[in-house]
Write a protein that holds these residues in place. Structure first.
Motif, PDB file in Angstrom:
ATOM      1  N   ARG A  19       0.807  -1.222   0.000  1.00 59.64           N
ATOM      2  CA  ARG A  19       0.000   0.000   0.000  1.00 59.64           C
ATOM      3  C   ARG A  19       0.837   1.268   0.000  1.00 59.64           C
ATOM      4  N   VAL A  20       2.039   1.192   0.596  1.00 62.43           N
ATOM      5  CA  VAL A  20       2.864   2.391   0.726  1.00 62.43           C
ATOM      6  C   VAL A  20       4.280   2.099   0.217  1.00 62.43           C
ATOM      7  N   PRO A  21       4.427   1.832  -1.072  1.00 61.30           N
ATOM      8  CA  PRO A  21       5.767   1.649  -1.643  1.00 61.30           C
ATOM      9  C   PRO A  21       6.471   3.003  -1.730  1.00 61.30           C
ATOM     10  N   PRO A  22       7.787   3.020  -1.974  1.00 62.95           N
ATOM     11  CA  PRO A  22       8.520   4.294  -2.035  1.00 62.95           C
ATOM     12  C   PRO A  22       8.020   5.265  -3.100  1.00 62.95           C
ATOM     13  N   PHE A  73       6.879   0.964   7.446  1.00 62.29           N
ATOM     14  CA  PHE A  73       7.228   1.601   6.169  1.00 62.29           C
ATOM     15  C   PHE A  73       8.729   1.853   6.087  1.00 62.29           C
ATOM     16  N   LEU A  74       9.314   2.387   7.148  1.00 61.71           N
ATOM     17  CA  LEU A  74      10.750   2.663   7.143  1.00 61.71           C
ATOM     18  C   LEU A  74      11.553   1.374   7.005  1.00 61.71           C
ATOM     19  N   ARG A  75      11.099   0.321   7.682  1.00 56.28           N
ATOM     20  CA  ARG A  75      11.829  -0.934   7.634  1.00 56.28           C
ATOM     21  C   ARG A  75      11.823  -1.547   6.231  1.00 56.28           C
ATOM     22  N   SER A  76      10.765  -1.318   5.472  1.00 55.68           N
ATOM     23  CA  SER A  76      10.657  -1.949   4.148  1.00 55.68           C
ATOM     24  C   SER A  76      11.037  -1.002   3.003  1.00 55.68           C
ATOM     25  N   PHE A  77      11.495   0.219   3.341  1.00 53.03           N
ATOM     26  CA  PHE A  77      11.744   1.242   2.318  1.00 53.03           C
ATOM     27  C   PHE A  77      12.951   0.877   1.458  1.00 53.03           C
ATOM     28  N   ARG A  78      12.700   0.576   0.208  1.00 52.49           N
ATOM     29  CA  ARG A  78      13.773   0.379  -0.783  1.00 52.49           C
ATOM     30  C   ARG A  78      13.122   0.330  -2.172  1.00 52.49           C
ATOM     31  N   PHE A  79      13.894   0.740  -3.178  1.00 55.28           N
ATOM     32  CA  PHE A  79      13.388   0.819  -4.543  1.00 55.28           C
ATOM     33  C   PHE A  79      13.718  -0.454  -5.310  1.00 55.28           C
ATOM     34  N   THR A  80      12.756  -0.933  -6.063  1.00 59.45           N
ATOM     35  CA  THR A  80      12.983  -2.085  -6.935  1.00 59.45           C
ATOM     36  C   THR A  80      13.496  -1.593  -8.289  1.00 59.45           C
ATOM     37  N   ASP A  81      13.946  -2.533  -9.096  1.00 65.77           N
ATOM     38  CA  ASP A  81      14.373  -2.183 -10.457  1.00 65.77           C
ATOM     39  C   ASP A  81      13.221  -1.552 -11.232  1.00 65.77           C
ATOM     40  N   LEU A 106      19.290   2.687  -2.093  1.00 64.39           N
ATOM     41  CA  LEU A 106      18.825   3.493  -0.963  1.00 64.39           C
ATOM     42  C   LEU A 106      17.948   2.680  -0.006  1.00 64.39           C
ATOM     43  N   ASP A 107      18.121   2.886   1.291  1.00 67.15           N
ATOM     44  CA  ASP A 107      17.218   2.340   2.304  1.00 67.15           C
ATOM     45  C   ASP A 107      17.240   3.268   3.515  1.00 67.15           C
ATOM     46  N   CYS A 108      16.638   2.829   4.621  1.00 71.36           N
ATOM     47  CA  CYS A 108      16.548   3.676   5.811  1.00 71.36           C
ATOM     48  C   CYS A 108      17.498   3.228   6.915  1.00 71.36           C
TER      49      CYS A 108
END
Length: 554
Positions: A19-22, A73-81, A106-108
């Motif tokens: 629901r809350v991707p980057p 959200f912070l724990r899962s924050f990362r961009f996919t290809d 990038l991550d948190c």
């Protein structure tokens, strides 16, 4: 039965990732992040704060909610290809390709989140969350964190106001999913209205994910779908006592209906056969959970009579019907009339439990109509609330903002022509000061480097909105409102279930003085700056008004 919290935590975190991707943010977050990166500033340590400027609904307080989701959200924050390729397609063509490689890694892991505990009573201008980390990353988090906190806190606060209006004894049922702003709005509303004080929800998915007790019976469409007793099938019901021979439930109910009509001097000719058929069919399906809506036609002439007949037949077979739902007209008056009939049946047929059947009221309930319920005589045990609760019709947004307060260890301040939009600079600590009776009376915002206030020791501070006038106060107790909840990519404070956070809300509200909890014209709660913080604000304002800060001053 709701799934245990430990079994649903993984599902909740997966839900947050979905629901809350980057990419669920504003485009300008990426353009700013690129500009920081291009200038070599993306790793500079920075601090942002999240707060709101005015208490919602014209009230004296709010509730802080949404922290649980922010941590996940912070724990899962990362961009996919796939995310990065999409960004490549929407950012200007001149964007350096190396920036996209930067985003991919990038991550948190460098982000620290310090926060007021979720479920705490909070007030305007108090920093609720402090987000510290590399400038580009904490900038990218802005919109998502605001999205997660704004509505959760607003609807939780709205629910708390409904609970205050209803009083402590009446049960409250949230039933707003069909009126909510989309599926996610509905699910968020169910969760945070429960945390704010509602007892039950009609939302089955919320029951599964968050452990909220679910409730529901039938709609008017079920009642109006029947026209005659011939549609009832099966027509028999086995008694609770274990007698294997099924009883002709229709005949048994008809006998009770005649006795009820005689007791109440009612006209059998006005009773709707289709309604009776619907009640019979539902009671046969759920003999221990019988709670029909009784206003599809006429409560007094049909619905109440049909209910009493079916309920009395259930009692004869050893079952315990639950009650009725009223959904139109004057709910207070009707509930009194219904309870009167229940008492007559209880006494006349010697069934004591009939007097205590539940009466549920639902009919576009607002905070005002909820408050009026307590002023009028009524017999409503449970109130169902939908539209006005989940859409927050009195105020559609809390208005949380996310503002920069420090870069490279130096305070930053927004100085606006509108004083209300100015910010308070510097990294801070927040303390709640308690009086001798145990009530909070002032929230003190200090610089993080200051020593905390001490119980019994006088201090000087500057209440916000009081023309720079200092006051001297002496707290009986002092509570720190900040806790570190996320650091180095990990949640560092235990995640709480909805039930645990709900208990925190009620505990926090109980400490608040009644004058601050009034739904109409509450007393303002004081939020103040420490002397050192006030002096910093004054110094920065003074510096900004001098020509030395302007490029063309000379």
């Amino acid at each position: 039965m709701a799934a245990p919290f430990s079994n649903t935590r993984e599902a909740m975190e997966r839900s947050i990732r979905e629901r809350v991707p980057p990419l669920l943010t504003d485009l300008y977050q990426f353009t700013m992040a690129y500009a920081y990166w291009r200038a070599g500033r993306h790793q500079e340590p920075a601090v942002f704060e999240l707060f709101f400027r005015d208490n919602p609904f014209g009230g004296g307080f709010s509730l802080f909610a949404g922290l649980h989701d922010c941590q996940l959200f912070l724990r899962s924050f990362r961009f996919t290809d796939e995310d990065v390729e999409f960004l490549r397609s929407v950012l200007p063509p001149a964007t350096d390709p190396a920036f996209f490689q930067f985003l991919r890694g990038l991550d948190c892991s460098g982000v620290t989140l310090r926060s007021v505990p979720e479920g705490t009573v909070v007030f305007a201008r108090v920093p609720l969350m402090e987000v510290a980390g590399p400038l580009a990353v904490v900038q990218l988090l802005e919109t998502s964190l605001l999205c997660l906190v704004n509505y959760a806190s607003l609807v939780c606060s709205n629910a708390a106001r409904f609970r205050l209006a209803a009083g402590p004894r009446r049960k409250l049922l949230e039933m707003g999913l069909r009126r909510a702003q989309g599926p996610d709005g509905g699910l968020t509303a169910s969760r945070y209205t429960h945390i704010g004080g509602f007892d039950l929800t009609s939302n089955v998915q919320a029951g599964f994910l968050f452990g909220i007790p679910v409730a529901g019976t039938m709609a008017h469409s079920y009642v109006t779908s029947f026209t005659s007793l011939e549609e009832v099938w099966p027509q028999t019901l086995v008694a609770v006592n274990g007698d294997p021979d099924p009883v002709d439930f229709i005949s048994l109910t008809k006998g009770w209906l005649s006795r009820v009509c005689e007791l109440l001097a009612a006209e059998p000719g006005k009773i709707r056969e289709g309604e009776l058929a619907a009640f019979l069919s539902y009671a046969i399906a759920y003999p221990q959970n019988f709670l029909p809506v009784i206003d599809s036609y006429s409560v007094g002439c049909s619905g109440l009579l049909n209910f009493c007949a079916v309920a009395l037949a259930l009692y004869e077979l050893g079952y315990r019907p639950v009650g009725v739902r009223l959904d139109s007209g004057d709910l207070c008056r009707q509930s009194v009339d219904v309870r009167h009939v229940f008492r007559l049946c209880s006494e006349h047929f010697s069934i004591p439990a009939f007097d205590s059947l539940v009466i549920v009221g639902t009919n576009n309930i607002s905070e005002q109509s909820m408050a009026e319920l307590n002023k009028k005589e009524n017999e409503i045990n449970v109130v169902g609330v939908g539209t006005h609760l989940v859409t927050c019709t009195k105020q559609p947004s809390l208005g949380c903002v996310y503002k920069l307060v420090e870069v490279r260890g130096r305070p930053r301040m927004k100085i606006s022509e509108d004083p209300e939009k100015s910010t308070v600079p510097g990294r801070k600590a927040v303390y709640r000061l308690i009086d001798a009776e145990g009530h909070p009376f002032l929230d003190l915002v200090c610089l993080a480097v200051e020593s905390p206030p001490e119980a019994g020791v006088p201090l000087s501070c500057y209440p916000l909105g009081c023309d720079n006038s200092a006051v001297s106060i002496t707290p009986a107790q002092v509570t720190c409102l900040r806790q570190e909840v996320f650091t180095k990519g990990q949640v560092t404070h235990p995640l709480c279930s909805a039930a645990e956070t709900r208990a925190k809300v009620q505990g926090s509200l109980q400490t608040l003085h009644p004058r601050h909890k009034r739904l109409q014209e509450p007393d303002s709660y004081t939020v103040a700056l420490s002397e050192k913080l006030h002096n910093l604000v004054t110094e920065i304002r003074r510096g900004s008004s001098s020509n030395s800060n302007f490029l063309l001053a000379n």
